[in-house]
Design a protein around this motif. Structure first.
Motif, PDB file in Angstrom:
ATOM      1  N   SER A   1       8.193 -10.175  84.758  1.00  0.00           N
ATOM      2  CA  SER A   1       8.379 -10.911  85.837  1.00  0.00           C
ATOM      3  C   SER A   1       7.498 -12.113  86.083  1.00  0.00           C
ATOM      4  O   SER A   1       7.746 -13.247  86.451  1.00  0.00           O
ATOM      5  CB  SER A   1       8.425  -9.920  87.207  1.00  0.00           C
ATOM      6  N   ASN A   2       6.145 -11.795  85.609  1.00  0.00           N
ATOM      7  CA  ASN A   2       5.025 -12.950  85.759  1.00  0.00           C
ATOM      8  C   ASN A   2       5.552 -14.128  84.888  1.00  0.00           C
ATOM      9  O   ASN A   2       5.119 -15.167  85.203  1.00  0.00           O
ATOM     10  CB  ASN A   2       3.827 -12.364  85.665  1.00  0.00           C
ATOM     11  N   GLY A   3       6.108 -13.696  83.825  1.00  0.00           N
ATOM     12  CA  GLY A   3       6.321 -15.104  82.671  1.00  0.00           C
ATOM     13  C   GLY A   3       7.571 -15.560  83.462  1.00  0.00           C
ATOM     14  O   GLY A   3       7.548 -17.099  83.247  1.00  0.00           O
ATOM     15  N   ILE A   4       8.672 -15.011  83.905  1.00  0.00           N
ATOM     16  CA  ILE A   4       9.794 -15.675  84.616  1.00  0.00           C
ATOM     17  C   ILE A   4       9.281 -16.507  85.719  1.00  0.00           C
ATOM     18  O   ILE A   4       9.490 -17.690  85.843  1.00  0.00           O
ATOM     19  CB  ILE A   4      10.854 -14.735  85.167  1.00  0.00           C
ATOM     20  N   ALA A   5       8.251 -15.994  86.513  1.00  0.00           N
ATOM     21  CA  ALA A   5       7.529 -16.804  87.449  1.00  0.00           C
ATOM     22  C   ALA A   5       6.825 -18.029  87.194  1.00  0.00           C
ATOM     23  O   ALA A   5       7.027 -19.040  87.796  1.00  0.00           O
ATOM     24  CB  ALA A   5       7.073 -15.881  88.640  1.00  0.00           C
ATOM     25  N   LYS A   6       6.334 -17.835  86.078  1.00  0.00           N
ATOM     26  CA  LYS A   6       5.332 -18.766  85.577  1.00  0.00           C
ATOM     27  C   LYS A   6       6.253 -19.940  85.083  1.00  0.00           C
ATOM     28  O   LYS A   6       5.927 -21.160  85.159  1.00  0.00           O
ATOM     29  CB  LYS A   6       4.543 -18.392  84.457  1.00  0.00           C
ATOM     30  N   LYS A   7       7.413 -19.664  84.417  1.00  0.00           N
ATOM     31  CA  LYS A   7       8.179 -20.526  83.863  1.00  0.00           C
ATOM     32  C   LYS A   7       9.011 -21.464  84.874  1.00  0.00           C
ATOM     33  O   LYS A   7       9.032 -22.502  84.868  1.00  0.00           O
ATOM     34  CB  LYS A   7       9.201 -20.084  82.711  1.00  0.00           C
ATOM     35  N   PHE A   8       9.273 -20.682  86.036  1.00  0.00           N
ATOM     36  CA  PHE A   8      10.183 -21.495  87.138  1.00  0.00           C
ATOM     37  C   PHE A   8       8.905 -22.493  87.582  1.00  0.00           C
ATOM     38  O   PHE A   8       9.294 -23.519  88.128  1.00  0.00           O
ATOM     39  CB  PHE A   8      10.398 -20.389  88.149  1.00  0.00           C
ATOM     40  N   ALA A   9       7.744 -21.917  87.847  1.00  0.00           N
ATOM     41  CA  ALA A   9       6.739 -22.633  88.473  1.00  0.00           C
ATOM     42  C   ALA A   9       6.389 -23.942  87.435  1.00  0.00           C
ATOM     43  O   ALA A   9       6.173 -25.087  87.858  1.00  0.00           O
ATOM     44  CB  ALA A   9       5.493 -22.066  88.470  1.00  0.00           C
ATOM     45  N   LEU A  10       6.443 -23.635  86.231  1.00  0.00           N
ATOM     46  CA  LEU A  10       6.070 -24.779  85.067  1.00  0.00           C
ATOM     47  C   LEU A  10       7.068 -25.684  85.131  1.00  0.00           C
ATOM     48  O   LEU A  10       6.841 -27.038  84.998  1.00  0.00           O
ATOM     49  CB  LEU A  10       5.674 -24.192  83.816  1.00  0.00           C
ATOM     50  N   LEU A  11       8.488 -25.459  85.226  1.00  0.00           N
ATOM     51  CA  LEU A  11       9.707 -26.480  84.971  1.00  0.00           C
ATOM     52  C   LEU A  11      10.445 -26.817  85.964  1.00  0.00           C
ATOM     53  O   LEU A  11      10.942 -27.938  86.036  1.00  0.00           O
ATOM     54  CB  LEU A  11      10.528 -25.679  83.722  1.00  0.00           C
TER      55      LEU A  11
ATOM     56  N   ASN B   1      12.353 -13.539  95.448  1.00  0.00           N
ATOM     57  CA  ASN B   1      12.587 -12.020  96.178  1.00  0.00           C
ATOM     58  C   ASN B   1      13.205 -11.110  95.135  1.00  0.00           C
ATOM     59  O   ASN B   1      12.951  -9.802  95.306  1.00  0.00           O
ATOM     60  CB  ASN B   1      13.517 -12.332  97.337  1.00  0.00           C
ATOM     61  N   ASN B   2      14.043 -11.850  94.307  1.00  0.00           N
ATOM     62  CA  ASN B   2      14.726 -11.054  93.255  1.00  0.00           C
ATOM     63  C   ASN B   2      13.587 -10.404  92.278  1.00  0.00           C
ATOM     64  O   ASN B   2      13.615  -8.999  92.178  1.00  0.00           O
ATOM     65  CB  ASN B   2      15.444 -11.704  92.528  1.00  0.00           C
ATOM     66  N   LEU B   3      12.532 -11.144  91.753  1.00  0.00           N
ATOM     67  CA  LEU B   3      11.636 -10.674  91.108  1.00  0.00           C
ATOM     68  C   LEU B   3      10.728  -9.516  91.500  1.00  0.00           C
ATOM     69  O   LEU B   3      10.555  -8.348  91.159  1.00  0.00           O
ATOM     70  CB  LEU B   3      10.526 -11.750  90.728  1.00  0.00           C
ATOM     71  N   LEU B   4      10.312  -9.994  93.168  1.00  0.00           N
ATOM     72  CA  LEU B   4       9.622  -8.868  93.848  1.00  0.00           C
ATOM     73  C   LEU B   4      10.383  -7.672  94.028  1.00  0.00           C
ATOM     74  O   LEU B   4       9.796  -6.410  93.848  1.00  0.00           O
ATOM     75  CB  LEU B   4       9.254  -9.659  95.012  1.00  0.00           C
ATOM     76  N   THR B   5      11.469  -7.881  94.395  1.00  0.00           N
ATOM     77  CA  THR B   5      12.173  -6.430  94.795  1.00  0.00           C
ATOM     78  C   THR B   5      12.529  -5.547  93.476  1.00  0.00           C
ATOM     79  O   THR B   5      12.402  -4.361  93.454  1.00  0.00           O
ATOM     80  CB  THR B   5      13.719  -7.036  95.381  1.00  0.00           C
ATOM     81  N   SER B   6      12.952  -6.240  92.221  1.00  0.00           N
ATOM     82  CA  SER B   6      13.033  -5.756  91.060  1.00  0.00           C
ATOM     83  C   SER B   6      11.686  -4.834  90.490  1.00  0.00           C
ATOM     84  O   SER B   6      11.852  -3.699  90.115  1.00  0.00           O
ATOM     85  CB  SER B   6      13.367  -6.665  90.015  1.00  0.00           C
ATOM     86  N   THR B   7      10.519  -5.507  90.537  1.00  0.00           N
ATOM     87  CA  THR B   7       9.295  -5.103  90.139  1.00  0.00           C
ATOM     88  C   THR B   7       8.964  -4.061  90.911  1.00  0.00           C
ATOM     89  O   THR B   7       8.379  -2.871  90.603  1.00  0.00           O
ATOM     90  CB  THR B   7       8.278  -6.173  90.498  1.00  0.00           C
ATOM     91  N   GLN B   8       9.206  -3.808  92.354  1.00  0.00           N
ATOM     92  CA  GLN B   8       8.866  -2.938  93.242  1.00  0.00           C
ATOM     93  C   GLN B   8       9.861  -1.768  93.256  1.00  0.00           C
ATOM     94  O   GLN B   8       9.490  -0.595  93.336  1.00  0.00           O
ATOM     95  CB  GLN B   8       8.916  -3.490  94.861  1.00  0.00           C
ATOM     96  N   SER B   9      11.237  -1.991  92.834  1.00  0.00           N
ATOM     97  CA  SER B   9      11.954  -0.998  92.753  1.00  0.00           C
ATOM     98  C   SER B   9      11.701   0.048  91.503  1.00  0.00           C
ATOM     99  O   SER B   9      11.783   1.130  91.610  1.00  0.00           O
ATOM    100  CB  SER B   9      13.574  -1.483  92.955  1.00  0.00           C
TER     101      SER B   9
END
Length: 386
Positions: A48-58, A239-247
């Motif tokens: 999840s952190n990697g996906i967030a980082k890639k979105f932020a980077l690109l 929100n998708n990343l946060l919800t998935s991680t929390q769930s």
């Protein structure tokens, strides 16, 4: 004297031939379950952190700052600051069209960090036309290839629409369809020429590692810069990343709770096998309360040690699973390579602590309740046993 007796009884319970094999098998099971939970937690949080980082980077950077001034030298927490202008477009293919967001950037935008996150193929052909970089997903949909000319309508606003013929200089693949399905790049100077320098440039800021994004936002806002974090610009993804991680964390906690409840069955088995010894200890004058305390401490000592070993084992495996996956040649499969190998391992100590404490607490409660069976064991049972 009582403390010495308690210590002796605890050692006897843990080392007894009747209970030792049961404890060893149970310990192995607990260690494996805890280790699996830790590896799963680390994997999910890291990905999840990697996906967030890639979105932020690109896509948006960590922070967008609405000013046409490079901020790299002004703040020590900023790793890079790039001038960016975004514009909506309609790209025409041979048989269909594709709405896309074009990011106009300078050549310096494609630094080493971004190039690690992109598989970019560039043609050696040249053209007098402005160049554009499209994603592999868009190229496939529109049936376009490197070196082709593509008709594109650029729409800065309703009154400034520009039809242009652009040269496909490169095709990239980020590994994430959510990014690739509607993102293209072109040179900022080319876009300025098309719109006669009437473009609103902002800074796409990437923060240094371990810099808190909210603290960075606060510092920028204190200096009267208008800025927004990537999660404000991409709320659906965030929100998708946060919800998935929390769930998933909740699911892991539930599994840990079930494992803790399972431990009460261990105490029940030990009491059943130690029925005679418990009766003898009562005959020697030990009270129910003292016996419950001894068995409780013995079983919880075993539980805590097993959990601790499982956590350590899980962290060790987590630290090495990327290299293990690589040895299975998953990098040869592009989709698996991007999703399973393209992120840094992040150890979520808070989640690990929650899972471990949940397991230990429920085991303490369930074991404590199960030990009330000791009260039902009477000294006369020793005669019946004989």
């Amino acid at each position: 004297m009582i403390k010495d007796i308690n210590k002796l009884l605890i050692k006897k319970i843990l080392l007894s031939q009747k209970s030792k094999h049961k404890l060893i098998r149970s310990a192995i099971l607990i260690i494996l379950i805890v280790a699996l939970l830790i590896v799963s937690t680390v994997f999910i949080n890291s990905m999840s952190n990697g996906i967030a980082k890639k979105f932020a980077l690109l896509v948006n950077g960590d922070i967008e700052v609405y000013i046409d001034t490079n901020l790299t030298d002004k703040y020590d927490f900023i790793k890079s600051s790039d001038s960016v202008f975004t514009i909506d477009s309609l790209i025409y293919g041979r048989e269909t069209t594709q709405i896309s967001l074009i990011k106009a950037v300078n050549d310096s935008y494609f630094n080493s960090d971004r190039m690690k996150s992109l598989k970019l193929e560039i043609t050696e052909d040249s053209s007098n036309l402005p160049s554009i970089y499209i994603s592999n997903q868009i190229a496939t949909k529109l049936n376009l290839k490197l070196g082709d000319r593509a008709a594109i309508i650029l729409a800065k606003d309703e009154t400034k629409v520009r039809p242009k013929l652009l040269f496909i200089k490169g095709i990239f693949d980020s590994g994430y369809k959510e990014i690739d399905q509607n993102l293209c790049y072109m040179n900022l100077d080319d876009l300025k020429k098309i719109y006669n320098d009437e473009v609103s440039i902002h800074q796409e800021v990437v923060l240094k590692n371990n810099v808190d994004i909210n603290e960075a936002l606060l510092n920028l806002n204190l200096d009267n810069y208008i800025s927004r974090a990537w999660y404000e610009l991409q709320p659906a993804v965030y929100n998708n990343l946060l919800t998935s991680t929390q769930s998933l964390t909740i699911i892991f906690v539930v599994i840990a709770l079930l494992t803790g409840y399972f431990i009460s069955s261990i105490s029940s088995d030990i009491i059943t096998k130690d029925h005679k010894n418990i009766a003898i200890n009562k005959l020697l004058g030990l009270k129910n309360k003292n016996l419950r305390k001894v068995y409780f401490l013995a079983i919880e000592f075993f539980t805590i040690i097993s959990t601790l070993i499982g956590v350590i084992l899980g962290i060790i495996i987590s630290k090495t699973f990327l290299s293990i996956l690589g040895k299975f040649s998953l990098e040869r499969i592009p989709a698996l390579s991007w999703y399973l190998l393209d992120f840094d391992v992040l150890i979520p100590f808070n989640s690990i602590l929650i899972i471990s404490i949940s397991l230990i607490l429920i085991s303490m409660i369930s074991v404590y309740l199960s030990l009330f069976r000791i009260k039902k064991i009477e000294v006369l049972d020793l005669l019946n046993h004989e």
